[in-house]
Design an enzyme around this catalytic site. Structure first.
Site, PDB file in Angstrom:
ATOM      1  N   TYR A   1      86.169 -34.831  64.201  1.00 47.77           N
ATOM      2  CA  TYR A   1      86.900 -35.826  63.426  1.00 47.77           C
ATOM      3  C   TYR A   1      88.368 -35.864  63.831  1.00 47.77           C
ATOM      4  O   TYR A   1      88.942 -34.848  64.220  1.00 47.77           O
ATOM      5  CB  TYR A   1      86.864 -35.466  61.929  1.00 47.77           C
ATOM      6  CG  TYR A   1      85.497 -35.513  61.297  1.00 47.77           C
ATOM      7  CD1 TYR A   1      85.098 -36.620  60.556  1.00 47.77           C
ATOM      8  CD2 TYR A   1      84.615 -34.432  61.411  1.00 47.77           C
ATOM      9  CE1 TYR A   1      83.844 -36.658  59.947  1.00 47.77           C
ATOM     10  CE2 TYR A   1      83.367 -34.463  60.811  1.00 47.77           C
ATOM     11  CZ  TYR A   1      82.985 -35.578  60.084  1.00 47.77           C
ATOM     12  OH  TYR A   1      81.758 -35.612  59.482  1.00 47.77           O
TER      13      TYR A   1
ATOM     14  N   TYR B   1      82.345 -31.757  54.330  1.00 53.25           N
ATOM     15  CA  TYR B   1      83.185 -32.830  53.796  1.00 53.25           C
ATOM     16  C   TYR B   1      84.611 -32.587  54.289  1.00 53.25           C
ATOM     17  O   TYR B   1      85.299 -31.694  53.794  1.00 53.25           O
ATOM     18  CB  TYR B   1      83.132 -32.827  52.273  1.00 53.25           C
ATOM     19  CG  TYR B   1      81.770 -33.176  51.724  1.00 53.25           C
ATOM     20  CD1 TYR B   1      81.343 -34.513  51.678  1.00 53.25           C
ATOM     21  CD2 TYR B   1      80.912 -32.201  51.248  1.00 53.25           C
ATOM     22  CE1 TYR B   1      80.095 -34.840  51.180  1.00 53.25           C
ATOM     23  CE2 TYR B   1      79.665 -32.520  50.741  1.00 53.25           C
ATOM     24  CZ  TYR B   1      79.260 -33.841  50.708  1.00 53.25           C
ATOM     25  OH  TYR B   1      78.022 -34.161  50.213  1.00 53.25           O
TER      26      TYR B   1
ATOM     27  N   ASP C   1      81.750 -42.006  55.472  1.00 53.91           N
ATOM     28  CA  ASP C   1      82.135 -42.779  54.292  1.00 53.91           C
ATOM     29  C   ASP C   1      82.441 -44.223  54.693  1.00 53.91           C
ATOM     30  O   ASP C   1      82.667 -44.524  55.865  1.00 53.91           O
ATOM     31  CB  ASP C   1      83.374 -42.168  53.638  1.00 53.91           C
ATOM     32  CG  ASP C   1      83.045 -40.837  52.965  1.00 53.91           C
ATOM     33  OD1 ASP C   1      81.861 -40.620  52.646  1.00 53.91           O
ATOM     34  OD2 ASP C   1      83.973 -40.023  52.783  1.00 53.91           O
TER      35      ASP C   1
END
Ligand SMILES: [Zn+2]
Ligand SMILES: [Zn+2]
Length: 448
Positions: free
Chosen positions: A340, A412, A272
């Site tokens: 992440y 996501y 993003d």
């Protein structure tokens, strides 16, 4: 016996059409290869001439002479002209072969001039391999096809193939260029109808990995929704929502280095706008259309990209790649593993034990992830199964948790944390029984 049938077809052709050696030989090109169409045609004419002469001498005088006359006139075959003269028949041979004459010349006689022009046209291009392509004059191509159908010439070569091969041969003989049928760097294309020589430079593909070191940059150029890129009051006349993009920082210097006309940026997934891409970076491939050079200095190119991006992004491991690699980059994006780091805000109070439990239950879990609200405008609404490989959670203060997530590509992560109103399950919100929100997110590794 099949050979008389072949000769009968050749005699039929000579009876009906003005035909040169090459064009006659081409009708039988896949028989007795390791020869040329020219010598195939000459040999057939000589055989026909011998048969006809034998007929003339052995009591079939009329038929023999008729064949010799066709061979002299239509076949433009000088031994037959001489024989006819000897037998009292003066024959003028035709000037042009019907199967390959275009204007005053045979298309094959025109090749040396096309070679000269192709050499001049190609001067602005760097290439290691080439291939020849062409479009024929319609009437010639149709006549050739018609003849091959009518005479059942199943071993014939097409006029275009014969022409391209000869053009390619003369070019590589003269220039010492290498032909490549699968992946030529350039295609030298001859448009016969318009008498135009074109150089068609095939795309170059460059692989690399990028890191994104500041937030607020989209991966690709993001046009203003209101004016669609024209520029309006809403976007301050720029025509876009963000002034820059990763794809432009990377692709524009590459396009300039290769002197191409356009670029296309492909990456193994995307982060993003507000997410950093750290660690070893994300793989990408830049496709450059119509390049004039194909071997950039990758060290210089890396430095140029990185200095133009002012530390916002960084690339490394640039190298040449292929369209095939690009396709596998795209198809394997959901099979890769990504890591992440997230800064998470937790609404309620959570005990260390609950946190530990959530960590253990999410590690190894399979998510049902329905397309998130925030991307539903550009992705179809469906539930995807995604694998969570590892989750680690470390409490920073009463309402802040530091999270590590190792997940399947395409997951996501923001929604894995928030639960997206139940659209992603299980989620951290679900596990902790209190609302969790991703405040800051970084991609720390893309394994591929
Ligand atoms: Zn011809
Ligand atoms: Zn606008």
């Amino acid at each position: 016996m099949r050979s008389p049938q072949l000769l009968e077809k050749a005699i039929g052709l000579v009876e009906q059409f003005a035909i040169c050696n090459r064009c006659l030989g081409r009708q039988f090109a896949w028989l007795s290869t390791n020869s040329t169409n020219e010598s195939r045609g000459y040999s057939l004419k000589l055989a026909i001439s011998m048969i006809a002469d034998q007929m003339y001498k052995m009591g079939e005088k009329e038929r023999g002479l008729a064949i010799l006359q066709d061979l002299a006139r239509n076949g433009m075959f000088s031994p037959a002209v001489t024989l006819c003269k000897k037998y009292g028949s003066d024959i003028e041979h035709k000037e042009r072969c019907q199967l390959c004459a275009h204007g005053d010349l045979s298309i094959f006689e025109g090749i040396p001039l096309i070679v000269e022009r192709a050499i001049i046209e190609s001067k602005g291009y760097e290439f290691d391999t080439f291939l020849v392509g062409s479009s024929m004059v319609k009437s010639l191509e149709e006549l050739n096809e018609e003849i091959q159908g009518k005479f059942g010439l199943v071993h014939a070569e097409t006029l275009k193939s014969d022409f391209n091969r000869e053009l390619g041969k003369q070019l590589s003989d003269k220039m010492d260029w290498t032909v490549n049928f699968e992946r030529p760097d350039i295609v030298i294309f001859y448009d016969m109808k318009n008498d135009r020589v074109e150089i068609r430079s095939n795309p170059v593909f460059i692989y690399g990995r990028y890191c994104k070191l500041v937030r607020g940059i989209p991966q690709s150029r993001w046009d203003c929704k209101i004016c669609k890129g024209k520029g309006c009051g809403e976007c301050g006349g720029t025509g876009r929502n963000y002034p820059d993009s990763i794809s432009e920082y990377i692709s524009i210097p590459i396009q300039e280095a290769l002197k191409g006309t356009r670029f296309k940026f492909h990456a193994a997934g995307r982060e993003d706008v507000d997410v950093l891409m750290l660690g070893n970076g994300r793989p990408f491939v830049v496709e450059i259309t119509k390049p004039r050079t194909r071997h950039p200095d990758f060290e210089v190119l890396t430095r140029t990209i990185n200095s133009h991006a002012h530390g916002k992004i960084k690339v490394h491991s640039l190298e040449l790649t292929t369209r095939k690699k690009l396709q596998s980059l795209k198809t394997s994006a959901s099979e890769t593993v990504k890591e992440y780091r997230a800064l998470i805000h937790i609404s309620g109070e959570v005990s260390a034990v609950t946190l530990q439990e959530a960590m253990e239950r999410l590690t190894g879990a399979t998510l049902d992830q329905r397309t998130p609200h925030r991307v539903s405008h550009r992705r179809s609404d469906l539930v995807r199964k995604k694998q969570v490989f590892e989750v680690r959670l470390v409490k920073k203060d009463a309402h802040t948790v530091d999270g590590f997530f190792k997940v399947q590509g395409g997951t996501y992560v923001k929604e894995l944390i928030s639960g997206d109103d139940g659209r992603t399950s299980p989620s951290l919100t679900e596990m902790l029984g209190t609302e969790c929100k991703c405040v800051e997110l970084n991609v720390t590794a893309v394994h591929s």
